[in-house]
Write a protein that holds these residues in place. Structure first.
Motif, PDB file in Angstrom:
ATOM      1  N   PRO A   1      13.376  65.425  58.602  1.00  0.00           N
ATOM      2  CA  PRO A   1      14.445  64.835  58.278  1.00  0.00           C
ATOM      3  C   PRO A   1      15.557  65.304  59.080  1.00  0.00           C
ATOM      4  O   PRO A   1      16.253  66.556  59.180  1.00  0.00           O
ATOM      5  CB  PRO A   1      14.567  64.959  56.788  1.00  0.00           C
TER       6      PRO A   1
ATOM      7  N   LYS B   1      22.775  63.262  57.712  1.00  0.00           N
ATOM      8  CA  LYS B   1      23.978  62.988  58.427  1.00  0.00           C
ATOM      9  C   LYS B   1      25.140  63.586  57.437  1.00  0.00           C
ATOM     10  O   LYS B   1      25.130  63.183  55.987  1.00  0.00           O
ATOM     11  CB  LYS B   1      24.145  61.471  58.451  1.00  0.00           C
TER      12      LYS B   1
ATOM     13  N   GLN C   1      11.715  73.998  59.630  1.00  0.00           N
ATOM     14  CA  GLN C   1      10.663  74.640  58.700  1.00  0.00           C
ATOM     15  C   GLN C   1       9.344  74.623  58.935  1.00  0.00           C
ATOM     16  O   GLN C   1       8.593  75.709  58.718  1.00  0.00           O
ATOM     17  CB  GLN C   1      11.125  73.945  57.029  1.00  0.00           C
TER      18      GLN C   1
ATOM     19  N   GLU D   1      27.742  77.510  57.962  1.00  0.00           N
ATOM     20  CA  GLU D   1      29.153  77.288  57.725  1.00  0.00           C
ATOM     21  C   GLU D   1      29.737  77.853  58.992  1.00  0.00           C
ATOM     22  O   GLU D   1      30.745  77.129  59.385  1.00  0.00           O
ATOM     23  CB  GLU D   1      29.342  78.315  56.742  1.00  0.00           C
TER      24      GLU D   1
ATOM     25  N   LEU E   1      20.569  76.474  52.650  1.00  0.00           N
ATOM     26  CA  LEU E   1      21.946  76.516  53.445  1.00  0.00           C
ATOM     27  C   LEU E   1      23.151  76.521  52.692  1.00  0.00           C
ATOM     28  O   LEU E   1      23.336  75.556  51.791  1.00  0.00           O
ATOM     29  CB  LEU E   1      21.947  75.327  54.427  1.00  0.00           C
TER      30      LEU E   1
ATOM     31  N   MET F   1      26.902  75.766  52.146  1.00  0.00           N
ATOM     32  CA  MET F   1      27.843  75.013  52.688  1.00  0.00           C
ATOM     33  C   MET F   1      29.259  75.037  51.880  1.00  0.00           C
ATOM     34  O   MET F   1      29.119  74.273  50.902  1.00  0.00           O
ATOM     35  CB  MET F   1      27.410  73.681  52.935  1.00  0.00           C
TER      36      MET F   1
ATOM     37  N   LEU G   1      22.372  74.067  50.046  1.00  0.00           N
ATOM     38  CA  LEU G   1      21.656  72.581  50.395  1.00  0.00           C
ATOM     39  C   LEU G   1      20.248  73.042  50.764  1.00  0.00           C
ATOM     40  O   LEU G   1      19.788  74.115  51.572  1.00  0.00           O
ATOM     41  CB  LEU G   1      22.443  72.099  51.723  1.00  0.00           C
TER      42      LEU G   1
ATOM     43  N   THR H   1      16.686  71.431  52.199  1.00  0.00           N
ATOM     44  CA  THR H   1      15.561  70.370  52.312  1.00  0.00           C
ATOM     45  C   THR H   1      14.348  70.740  52.233  1.00  0.00           C
ATOM     46  O   THR H   1      13.776  71.758  52.820  1.00  0.00           O
ATOM     47  CB  THR H   1      16.026  70.171  53.993  1.00  0.00           C
ATOM     48  N   ILE H   2      13.558  69.714  51.571  1.00  0.00           N
ATOM     49  CA  ILE H   2      12.349  69.926  51.217  1.00  0.00           C
ATOM     50  C   ILE H   2      11.363  69.368  52.218  1.00  0.00           C
ATOM     51  O   ILE H   2      11.480  67.968  52.511  1.00  0.00           O
ATOM     52  CB  ILE H   2      11.875  69.613  49.837  1.00  0.00           C
TER      53      ILE H   2
ATOM     54  N   ASP I   1      17.557  67.832  49.053  1.00  0.00           N
ATOM     55  CA  ASP I   1      17.018  66.759  49.807  1.00  0.00           C
ATOM     56  C   ASP I   1      15.643  66.413  50.057  1.00  0.00           C
ATOM     57  O   ASP I   1      14.999  67.527  50.379  1.00  0.00           O
ATOM     58  CB  ASP I   1      18.000  66.694  51.560  1.00  0.00           C
TER      59      ASP I   1
ATOM     60  N   SER J   1      14.186  63.666  51.180  1.00  0.00           N
ATOM     61  CA  SER J   1      13.957  62.258  51.969  1.00  0.00           C
ATOM     62  C   SER J   1      12.753  62.539  53.079  1.00  0.00           C
ATOM     63  O   SER J   1      12.431  61.534  53.468  1.00  0.00           O
ATOM     64  CB  SER J   1      15.112  61.951  53.036  1.00  0.00           C
ATOM     65  N   ALA J   2      12.061  63.635  53.004  1.00  0.00           N
ATOM     66  CA  ALA J   2      10.820  63.672  53.747  1.00  0.00           C
ATOM     67  C   ALA J   2       9.771  63.628  52.802  1.00  0.00           C
ATOM     68  O   ALA J   2       8.623  63.517  53.521  1.00  0.00           O
ATOM     69  CB  ALA J   2      10.737  65.429  54.360  1.00  0.00           C
TER      70      ALA J   2
ATOM     71  N   VAL K   1      22.700  62.484  51.560  1.00  0.00           N
ATOM     72  CA  VAL K   1      23.559  63.833  51.521  1.00  0.00           C
ATOM     73  C   VAL K   1      25.222  63.574  51.466  1.00  0.00           C
ATOM     74  O   VAL K   1      25.576  63.988  50.419  1.00  0.00           O
ATOM     75  CB  VAL K   1      23.275  64.828  52.608  1.00  0.00           C
ATOM     76  N   GLU K   2      25.297  62.676  52.139  1.00  0.00           N
ATOM     77  CA  GLU K   2      26.829  62.335  52.266  1.00  0.00           C
ATOM     78  C   GLU K   2      27.430  61.754  50.762  1.00  0.00           C
ATOM     79  O   GLU K   2      28.537  62.369  50.215  1.00  0.00           O
ATOM     80  CB  GLU K   2      27.369  61.274  53.182  1.00  0.00           C
TER      81      GLU K   2
ATOM     82  N   LEU L   1      27.394  64.766  48.251  1.00  0.00           N
ATOM     83  CA  LEU L   1      28.701  65.423  48.495  1.00  0.00           C
ATOM     84  C   LEU L   1      29.799  64.796  47.891  1.00  0.00           C
ATOM     85  O   LEU L   1      30.753  65.425  47.133  1.00  0.00           O
ATOM     86  CB  LEU L   1      28.876  65.778  50.042  1.00  0.00           C
TER      87      LEU L   1
END
Lengths: 119, 119
Positions: free
Chosen positions: A5, A8, A18, A107, B7, B9, B14, B16-17, B48, B50-51, B106-107, B110
């Motif tokens: 993925p 954005k 990963q 970061e 991660l 931030m 964050l 991501t799976i 996240d 999405s994957a 993600v946007e 946030l």
């Protein structure tokens, strides 16, 4: 799952690697990234490789390719989260990742981009 | 690889799976997340997914668990990037993810957090 993925985040795209990369995943990633850079007019691509404990020349080349593609599309590439062992391997393999910026974590990577894009 | 990178931030974490979750990865993720929430005083966890093309009750429960753990540690959980098919499956499984906020990407996640944390 054969796609990584791409998230954005504002003007940047974030990719977290990963899974073990193989040819098809790498090709898909390059494809998706170039499409999304164009679609979102992204200014930078952040690649997080903190999950990678080992790298080989295949991954090294893939990162170089992505950096090259991004540059042509007017986006910078920042590789973040590289482990010391990975850095050693890359240098031993003779892959110096020319044109790729690096940062210790996401970061710091975002900080670099914030400064770089202000100019 | 049996750990999913987290991660940092700003005030958020964050995740991501991308990989197929199994017991040990899920336990490690919960462990790492709780540690990092405490260490960085994180205000929110973005997950996240999405994957993920399919989910099962195991993943559903894991997300609920993470949300519960985060809440106890005074952090919010936002699940982002859920595919329509995944949403259908979760509801069919009877998992309504109570206490978990969701966003399409993600946007937007946030944005939700920015508004929520201002209060």
């Amino acid at each position: 799952m054969d796609r990584i993925p791409i998230l954005k985040m504002g003007e940047h795209l974030l990719v977290t690697i990963q899974v073990d990369m193989h040819d098809q995943i790498a090709l898909n990633l390059q494809d998706d990234l170039t499409n999304q850079i164009a679609k979102y007019k992204a200014k930078a691509v952040l690649i997080d490789i903190s999950a990678l404990e080992i790298v080989d020349s295949f991954i090294g080349r893939m990162i170089s390719n992505i950096a090259g593609l991004s540059r042509i599309l007017d986006a910078q590439t920042v590789v973040v989260g590289m482990r010391p062992a990975v850095a050693i391997t890359l240098v031993e393999l003779g892959l110096t990742l020319d044109g790729v910026r690096t940062a210790l974590n996401v970061e710091k990577g975002l900080d670099i981009l914030r400064t770089a894009l202000k100019r």
